[in-house]
Design a protein around this motif. Structure first.
Motif, short mmCIF file in Angstrom:
data_model
loop_
_atom_site.label_atom_id
_atom_site.label_comp_id
_atom_site.label_asym_id
_atom_site.label_seq_id
_atom_site.Cartn_x
_atom_site.Cartn_y
_atom_site.Cartn_z
N SER A 154 -0.02 -14.09 4.28
CA SER A 154 -0.68 -12.88 3.78
C SER A 154 -1.01 -13.05 2.30
CB SER A 154 0.24 -11.67 3.98
OG SER A 154 -0.32 -10.51 3.43
N LEU A 155 -2.27 -12.83 1.97
CA LEU A 155 -2.75 -13.00 0.60
C LEU A 155 -3.03 -11.63 0.01
CD1 LEU A 155 -3.42 -15.49 -1.18
CD2 LEU A 155 -5.79 -15.24 -0.45
N TYR A 156 -2.30 -11.29 -1.06
CA TYR A 156 -2.36 -9.97 -1.70
C TYR A 156 -3.06 -10.13 -3.04
CZ TYR A 156 -0.36 -5.40 -3.19
OH TYR A 156 -0.15 -4.11 -3.61
N LEU A 157 -4.30 -9.63 -3.14
CA LEU A 157 -5.16 -9.89 -4.28
C LEU A 157 -4.97 -8.85 -5.39
CD1 LEU A 157 -8.49 -10.61 -2.35
CD2 LEU A 157 -6.75 -12.26 -3.05
N ALA B 158 -3.08 -13.65 -7.14
CA ALA B 158 -2.72 -13.18 -5.79
C ALA B 158 -1.29 -13.58 -5.50
CB ALA B 158 -3.66 -13.77 -4.74
N ILE C 90 -5.75 -10.98 4.42
CA ILE C 90 -6.14 -10.74 3.03
C ILE C 90 -6.18 -9.23 2.81
CG2 ILE C 90 -7.93 -11.04 1.28
CD1 ILE C 90 -8.89 -13.53 2.77
N GLU D 242 -5.78 -6.08 -0.64
CA GLU D 242 -5.89 -5.89 -2.08
C GLU D 242 -4.82 -4.96 -2.63
OE1 GLU D 242 -10.60 -5.89 -3.02
OE2 GLU D 242 -9.87 -4.17 -1.89
N TYR E 106 -9.00 -4.85 3.65
CA TYR E 106 -8.10 -5.78 4.31
C TYR E 106 -8.85 -6.56 5.38
CZ TYR E 106 -7.78 -1.75 7.49
OH TYR E 106 -8.06 -0.69 8.32
#
Length: 403
Positions: free
Chosen positions: A130-133, A176, A277, A279, A286
């Motif tokens: 999981s990529l949290y920008l 991120a 992905i 934010e 998402y």
């Protein structure tokens, strides 16, 4: 009428592209009884039925629409342990110890859900990172603090600066966080699998059945259907999603509208590792992928529940999602195959309300508010099972009703 009726979704979600699940149509034609009655045959009710039937209870699931026909097909099913509310912000709301416990419990819930899906052979278990920008809730500096908090809580996390994010994922953002081992799933397949597992143990599913009245006593609960039949049970569990019991919204919760799309299949255009992905923004965008190479993109949430107004915005909101998707990932096609809108729930802490209902003996509810609905459905199933078997759950107070 025990629950507030809502038009929960409009449009056609990607999960409705296949043949819908089939369960025999059977109503309540005479007075009956069961150890447990579960109102709601979506993903939350399905998990309740699975766990409680395995624990030895006789289980009756009732639904006024039919199995898996409410909010579940509208879910985008990013099954994450990461809570909508960042750990550093949740700490300021409920304290350090409770916030860490809530995040850890979500981590355990995702792992437990994946193990349960494997144990029942419902579907292949697909792990996704999981990529949290960085966004307007947490910028690069804020993500650095969040990184330290998660690491201190024992949650494996990587902090990527702008250069690493561009090199590894082709995304232009200041920073991120990379989390690990969440779950990708089809929510309709999950709910169907859990219901079938419960039915194999003797659980019953009755639909279309609407419960219109209840009398909760110290030893049992008596229910009355719209057709006038009586159902007696030891315990009642509301798993009705955003059709809230008695139409009452718990303190700190609200009901919203949300929109989503699924693109055409495009396996050749997808980003590395096909991670989730999302934010650090409000509202946030998402993204996830599907097994056949589609991109699911959701967001554009708004703080209202007028279904006509929500539905009228579908075209405009889909175009906004396409623009945001194209800007974030220029290589991805934004051509839409499916689009839908639905009712959604959120809370100020990002945590749900789960537990015994105030003033109603032997009545429980699972309200999966927050962006982790299916993860919280698993937490709810664990807490209700522990409560009904008399064992208690060590984290139950984290999710209890607030006065």
């Amino acid at each position: 009428m025990l629950t507030k009726h809502r038009n929960l979704r409009t449009g056609r979600s990607v999960w409705q592209g296949e043949r819908p699940p089939r369960f025999p149509k059977q109503g309540i034609t005479a007075d009956t009884e069961s150890d447990v009655v579960i109102i709601g045959a979506g993903i939350s009710g399905a998990m309740q039925a699975d766990m409680l039937s395995e624990a030895g209870f006789s289980v009756l699931v009732v639904d006024r629409r039919g199995p898996v026909r409410g909010s579940t097909p509208a879910s985008t099913a990013l099954l994450q342990y990461e809570i909508d509310q960042p750990l550093i912000k949740l700490t300021r709301q409920i304290g350090d110890e409770a916030a860490i416990r809530a995040w850890r419990r979500s981590r355990l819930a995702v792992d437990g859900l994946g193990a349960r899906v494997r144990a029942l052979s419902i579907a292949p278990v697909i792990r996704r990172d999981s990529l949290y920008l960085a966004g307007d809730v947490l910028d690069a500096e804020g993500l650095g603090r969040e990184y330290e908090a998660r690491r201190r809580a024992g949650l494996e996390t990587a902090l990527l600066d702008a250069a690493a994010l561009k090199e590894d994922f082709g995304i232009d953002r200041d920073a991120a966080l990379l989390g690990y081992d969440n779950l990708e799933a089809d929510p309709v397949v999950l709910a169907t699998g859990f219901l079938r597992a419960a039915v194999a143990r003797g659980a019953r599913i009755a639909w279309p059945v609407e419960i219109v009245d209840l009398d909760a006593g110290p030893r049992s609960v008596s229910l009355r259907t719209k057709d006038g039949h009586r159902i007696r049970c030891r315990y009642l569990v509301f798993a009705t999603g955003y059709e809230l019991p008695f139409g009452e919204i718990p303190k700190g919760h609200r009901v919203l509208s949300t929109w989503a799309l699924a693109t055409v299949p495009q396996k050749g255009n997808l980003w590395p590792r096909c991670c989730f992905i999302w934010e650090a923004s409000d509202p946030y965008l998402y993204l996830r992928t599907t097994r056949d190479g589609r991109v699911i993109c959701g967001g554009e949430d708004e703080d209202f529940v007028d279904e006509d107004r929500r539905d009228a915005l579908l075209g405009r909101k889909v175009k906004a999602l396409q623009r945001k998707l194209g800007k974030l990932l220029p290589e991805v096609s934004t051509e839409v195959d499916y689009s839908w809108t639905g009712t959604f729930g959120a809370s100020t802490t990002g945590l749900p309300t789960i537990g015994p209902m105030p003033g109603l003996k032997n009545c429980w509810t699972v309200m999966g508010f927050g962006g982790n609905g299916i993860t919280y459905s698993r937490v709810g199933a664990e807490i209700v099972r522990a409560g009904l078997t008399g064992k208690g759950d060590p984290d139950a107070e984290l999710y209890a009703f607030r006065s």
